[in-house]
Write a protein that holds these residues in place. Structure first.
Motif, PDB file in Angstrom:
ATOM      1  N   TYR A 156       4.687  19.340  -6.654  1.00 28.54           N
ATOM      2  CA  TYR A 156       4.862  18.264  -7.510  1.00 28.54           C
ATOM      3  C   TYR A 156       5.288  16.935  -6.762  1.00 28.54           C
ATOM      4  O   TYR A 156       5.684  17.022  -5.883  1.00 28.54           O
ATOM      5  CB  TYR A 156       5.711  18.429  -8.660  1.00 28.54           C
ATOM      6  CG  TYR A 156       5.594  19.973  -9.405  1.00 28.54           C
ATOM      7  CD1 TYR A 156       4.808  20.154 -10.272  1.00 28.54           C
ATOM      8  CD2 TYR A 156       6.329  21.104  -8.591  1.00 28.54           C
ATOM      9  CE1 TYR A 156       4.256  21.332 -10.922  1.00 28.54           C
ATOM     10  CE2 TYR A 156       5.786  22.306  -9.321  1.00 28.54           C
ATOM     11  CZ  TYR A 156       4.891  22.572 -10.443  1.00 28.54           C
ATOM     12  OH  TYR A 156       4.835  23.727 -10.778  1.00 28.54           O
ATOM     13  N   ASP A 157       4.969  15.643  -7.616  1.00 31.70           N
ATOM     14  CA  ASP A 157       5.517  14.453  -6.953  1.00 31.70           C
ATOM     15  C   ASP A 157       6.769  14.163  -6.966  1.00 31.70           C
ATOM     16  O   ASP A 157       7.390  13.750  -6.035  1.00 31.70           O
ATOM     17  CB  ASP A 157       4.760  13.357  -7.884  1.00 31.70           C
ATOM     18  CG  ASP A 157       4.715  13.584  -9.067  1.00 31.70           C
ATOM     19  OD1 ASP A 157       5.394  14.385  -9.670  1.00 31.70           O
ATOM     20  OD2 ASP A 157       4.192  12.467  -9.566  1.00 31.70           O
ATOM     21  N   ILE A 158       7.587  15.086  -7.930  1.00 27.06           N
ATOM     22  CA  ILE A 158       9.041  15.078  -7.777  1.00 27.06           C
ATOM     23  C   ILE A 158       9.397  16.702  -8.143  1.00 27.06           C
ATOM     24  O   ILE A 158       8.862  17.200  -8.899  1.00 27.06           O
ATOM     25  CB  ILE A 158       9.705  14.248  -9.306  1.00 27.06           C
ATOM     26  CG1 ILE A 158       9.459  12.840  -8.778  1.00 27.06           C
ATOM     27  CG2 ILE A 158      11.118  14.321  -9.088  1.00 27.06           C
ATOM     28  CD1 ILE A 158       9.673  12.104 -10.098  1.00 27.06           C
ATOM     29  N   GLU A 159      10.189  17.087  -7.234  1.00 27.52           N
ATOM     30  CA  GLU A 159      10.705  18.437  -7.380  1.00 27.52           C
ATOM     31  C   GLU A 159      12.048  18.722  -7.434  1.00 27.52           C
ATOM     32  O   GLU A 159      12.911  18.197  -6.527  1.00 27.52           O
ATOM     33  CB  GLU A 159      10.126  19.207  -6.027  1.00 27.52           C
ATOM     34  CG  GLU A 159       8.530  19.218  -5.985  1.00 27.52           C
ATOM     35  CD  GLU A 159       7.973  20.189  -4.766  1.00 27.52           C
ATOM     36  OE1 GLU A 159       9.052  20.872  -4.248  1.00 27.52           O
ATOM     37  OE2 GLU A 159       6.722  20.482  -4.708  1.00 27.52           O
ATOM     38  N   TYR A 192      -0.586  12.335 -10.100  1.00 27.50           N
ATOM     39  CA  TYR A 192      -0.398  13.224 -11.372  1.00 27.50           C
ATOM     40  C   TYR A 192      -0.554  12.196 -12.464  1.00 27.50           C
ATOM     41  O   TYR A 192      -0.691  12.945 -13.739  1.00 27.50           O
ATOM     42  CB  TYR A 192       0.777  13.771 -11.298  1.00 27.50           C
ATOM     43  CG  TYR A 192       1.128  14.912 -10.161  1.00 27.50           C
ATOM     44  CD1 TYR A 192       0.940  16.287 -10.819  1.00 27.50           C
ATOM     45  CD2 TYR A 192       1.358  14.717  -9.190  1.00 27.50           C
ATOM     46  CE1 TYR A 192       0.887  17.446  -9.826  1.00 27.50           C
ATOM     47  CE2 TYR A 192       1.169  15.778  -8.054  1.00 27.50           C
ATOM     48  CZ  TYR A 192       1.120  17.136  -8.494  1.00 27.50           C
ATOM     49  OH  TYR A 192       1.228  18.232  -7.398  1.00 27.50           O
ATOM     50  N   ALA A 193      -0.694  10.823 -12.398  1.00 32.09           N
ATOM     51  CA  ALA A 193      -0.562  10.013 -13.710  1.00 32.09           C
ATOM     52  C   ALA A 193      -1.929  10.259 -14.529  1.00 32.09           C
ATOM     53  O   ALA A 193      -1.655  10.245 -15.721  1.00 32.09           O
ATOM     54  CB  ALA A 193      -0.530   8.605 -12.974  1.00 32.09           C
ATOM     55  N   PRO A 248      10.239  18.915 -11.450  1.00 30.33           N
ATOM     56  CA  PRO A 248       9.846  18.053 -12.268  1.00 30.33           C
ATOM     57  C   PRO A 248      10.684  17.685 -13.366  1.00 30.33           C
ATOM     58  O   PRO A 248      11.780  18.575 -13.748  1.00 30.33           O
ATOM     59  CB  PRO A 248       8.549  18.529 -12.790  1.00 30.33           C
ATOM     60  CG  PRO A 248       8.380  19.665 -11.942  1.00 30.33           C
ATOM     61  CD  PRO A 248       9.407  20.292 -11.484  1.00 30.33           C
ATOM     62  N   PRO A 249      10.993  16.256 -13.803  1.00 29.97           N
ATOM     63  CA  PRO A 249      12.118  15.987 -14.860  1.00 29.97           C
ATOM     64  C   PRO A 249      11.564  16.785 -16.072  1.00 29.97           C
ATOM     65  O   PRO A 249      10.488  16.689 -16.271  1.00 29.97           O
ATOM     66  CB  PRO A 249      12.065  14.563 -14.624  1.00 29.97           C
ATOM     67  CG  PRO A 249      10.861  13.943 -14.287  1.00 29.97           C
ATOM     68  CD  PRO A 249      10.480  15.178 -13.267  1.00 29.97           C
ATOM     69  N   GLU A 270      11.268  15.200 -18.787  1.00 32.42           N
ATOM     70  CA  GLU A 270      10.284  14.364 -19.730  1.00 32.42           C
ATOM     71  C   GLU A 270       8.863  14.368 -18.954  1.00 32.42           C
ATOM     72  O   GLU A 270       7.914  13.614 -19.376  1.00 32.42           O
ATOM     73  CB  GLU A 270      10.991  13.025 -19.747  1.00 32.42           C
ATOM     74  CG  GLU A 270      10.981  12.016 -18.287  1.00 32.42           C
ATOM     75  CD  GLU A 270      12.143  12.413 -17.758  1.00 32.42           C
ATOM     76  OE1 GLU A 270      12.557  11.574 -16.704  1.00 32.42           O
ATOM     77  OE2 GLU A 270      12.846  13.552 -18.203  1.00 32.42           O
ATOM     78  N   TRP A 271       8.972  15.116 -17.765  1.00 31.35           N
ATOM     79  CA  TRP A 271       7.404  14.821 -17.073  1.00 31.35           C
ATOM     80  C   TRP A 271       6.225  15.426 -18.095  1.00 31.35           C
ATOM     81  O   TRP A 271       6.333  16.571 -18.810  1.00 31.35           O
ATOM     82  CB  TRP A 271       7.594  15.805 -15.891  1.00 31.35           C
ATOM     83  CG  TRP A 271       6.269  15.579 -14.947  1.00 31.35           C
ATOM     84  CD1 TRP A 271       6.279  14.307 -14.085  1.00 31.35           C
ATOM     85  CD2 TRP A 271       5.654  16.369 -14.343  1.00 31.35           C
ATOM     86  NE1 TRP A 271       5.405  14.762 -13.485  1.00 31.35           N
ATOM     87  CE2 TRP A 271       4.609  15.827 -13.261  1.00 31.35           C
ATOM     88  CE3 TRP A 271       5.273  17.983 -14.344  1.00 31.35           C
ATOM     89  CZ2 TRP A 271       3.592  16.380 -12.323  1.00 31.35           C
ATOM     90  CZ3 TRP A 271       4.216  18.430 -13.616  1.00 31.35           C
ATOM     91  CH2 TRP A 271       3.593  17.535 -12.484  1.00 31.35           C
ATOM     92  N   PRO A 272       5.251  14.515 -18.196  1.00 28.07           N
ATOM     93  CA  PRO A 272       4.031  14.819 -19.094  1.00 28.07           C
ATOM     94  C   PRO A 272       3.439  15.766 -19.207  1.00 28.07           C
ATOM     95  O   PRO A 272       3.057  16.365 -19.953  1.00 28.07           O
ATOM     96  CB  PRO A 272       3.067  13.577 -18.930  1.00 28.07           C
ATOM     97  CG  PRO A 272       3.921  12.604 -18.329  1.00 28.07           C
ATOM     98  CD  PRO A 272       5.102  13.091 -17.520  1.00 28.07           C
ATOM     99  N   LEU A 314       4.278  18.833 -18.434  1.00 27.54           N
ATOM    100  CA  LEU A 314       5.217  19.919 -19.128  1.00 27.54           C
ATOM    101  C   LEU A 314       4.650  20.383 -20.310  1.00 27.54           C
ATOM    102  O   LEU A 314       4.770  21.688 -21.012  1.00 27.54           O
ATOM    103  CB  LEU A 314       6.608  19.637 -18.898  1.00 27.54           C
ATOM    104  CG  LEU A 314       7.221  19.730 -17.660  1.00 27.54           C
ATOM    105  CD1 LEU A 314       8.837  19.282 -17.761  1.00 27.54           C
ATOM    106  CD2 LEU A 314       7.272  21.122 -16.758  1.00 27.54           C
TER     107      LEU A 314
END
Length: 354
Positions: free
Chosen positions: A285-288, A265-266, A290-291, A293-295, A297
């Motif tokens: 998502y790579d983190i579920e 995703y970077a 997403p936080p 601050e995830w770009p 979003l």
């Protein structure tokens, strides 16, 4: 009497499992059921003990498995510790496409058969992927949000900002299993040309479907829309990355409703900002989750949903029915249809033969 644990959740409830098993094996079979309800999906799944994408407490699961021979579940955390404390367990039927919430090595060492349910959500996931494509290609989500906030975006009808059609488009599918093959059928009905990349697919079957099987670089360079449908393994982790995403045509649409780990995703925020990537549609998502601050979003032209591709009532019912079929086969002395550790069944079958 055979004791069965129905370790359900708020999607595939314990009652769905129990009713499906009763319907399959009949009321006369001597069975005793124990129920356990896990918190998923009201609480996200995650890593528990030695397994991923799991829900619930290991001590609570061990307690519920006391004296149990058969367990049916979707999300219960069958970690190594569970197998070390459940000597009566002989079969786990996991009603999902892969038993990632089971420590397969520990299950095999303990002589526990692990069955799973490939294709149980194939229709739901395929339909959802098509929906994501259309939403991204035609700005459905963005324009809905803007209109509700008081903006009438007439500029979306300018040539530069107009959407894309599936009719006549070339769509690349990465992964051509149960889900990918359904997606291709729908896309061809729309009039799209479909490419597929899957090193495990049968070339003759793919060709018979009217789909061209190609390598990954060719798929990326020729496709105006790319949709991910592969399984996540060590081999496919970050299958799409900063290097090969550059092969996409300018303005291409990318859809991921499979697994977050398939995609790096970077580089995506910069690709969206530059227009190199025309739109992005994500269900995983790579983190579920997403936080904050995830770009992505705050990135333009992104459609996001919270891992919903398989969320249909039919999927839940089908999952319970597949698990029930596994239980019935096992009770009849037959092998379940999809077994992740067939060596255990071979050992059990050899003992039975003697």
């Amino acid at each position: 009497m055979t004791r069965i644990l129905a370790a359900g959740d708020h999607f595939v409830a314990p009652e769905l499992f129990i009713d499906a098993i009763r319907a399959r094996v009949g009321e006369s079979t001597d069975l005793a059921f124990t129920s356990l309800t896990l918190d998923w999906p009201l609480e996200p799944f995650g890593r528990i003990g030695t397994v991923d994408e799991a829900s619930g407490s290991i001590p609570r699961l061990i307690e519920a498995l006391d004296g149990v021979e058969i367990a049916v579940t979707q999300m219960a955390a069958f970690s190594r510790e569970v197998f070390e404390n459940t000597p009566d367990l002989r079969l786990i039927s996991v009603c999902r496409g892969g038993p990632v919430n089971v420590d397969l090595a520990a299950a095999t060492a303990a002589g526990v058969i692990v069955a799973f349910a490939p294709g149980r959500n194939a229709v739901a996931a395929a339909e959802f992927a098509i929906g994501l494509m259309l939403a991204a290609m035609r700005r459905v989500v963005t324009s809905d949000s803007e209109l509700k906030s008081g903006q009438w975006r007439g500029d979306y009808y300018t040539y530069e900002n107009a959407g894309l059609e599936l009719d006549g488009a070339t769509v690349g599918l990465i992964g051509y299993g149960a889900i990918g093959s359904i997606v291709s059928r729908v896309l061809r009905a729309f009039g799209a040309t479909v490419l597929a990349h899957d090193p495990y697919a049968n070339a003759a079957t793919v060709a018979a479907d009217g789909v061209e099987l190609v390598d990954l670089p060719e798929l990326l360079s020729r496709s105006s829309v790319v949709s991910l449908h592969a399984r996540l393994t060590a081999e496919t982790h970050h299958l799409l990355n900063a290097q090969n995403l550059k092969l996409l045509p300018h303005g291409a649409v990318l859809v991921n409703s499979a697994r977050g780990g398939l995609l790096d995703y970077a580089p995506l925020p910069d690709m969206l900002a530059s227009g190199r990537l025309g739109a992005l549609a994500l269900d995983v998502y790579d983190i579920e989750p997403p936080p904050p601050e995830w770009p992505l979003l705050a990135a333009p032209n992104v459609v996001m949903t919270p891992h919903l591709a398989g969320a249909t009532r039919q999927t839940a019912q089908r999952a319970a029915t597949i698990a029930a079929a596994d239980v019935a086969l096992y009770l009849d002395g037959d092998r379940p249809r999809a077994v992740a550790n067939p060596e255990v069944w071979s050992v059990l079958e050899g003992r039975s033969a003697r």
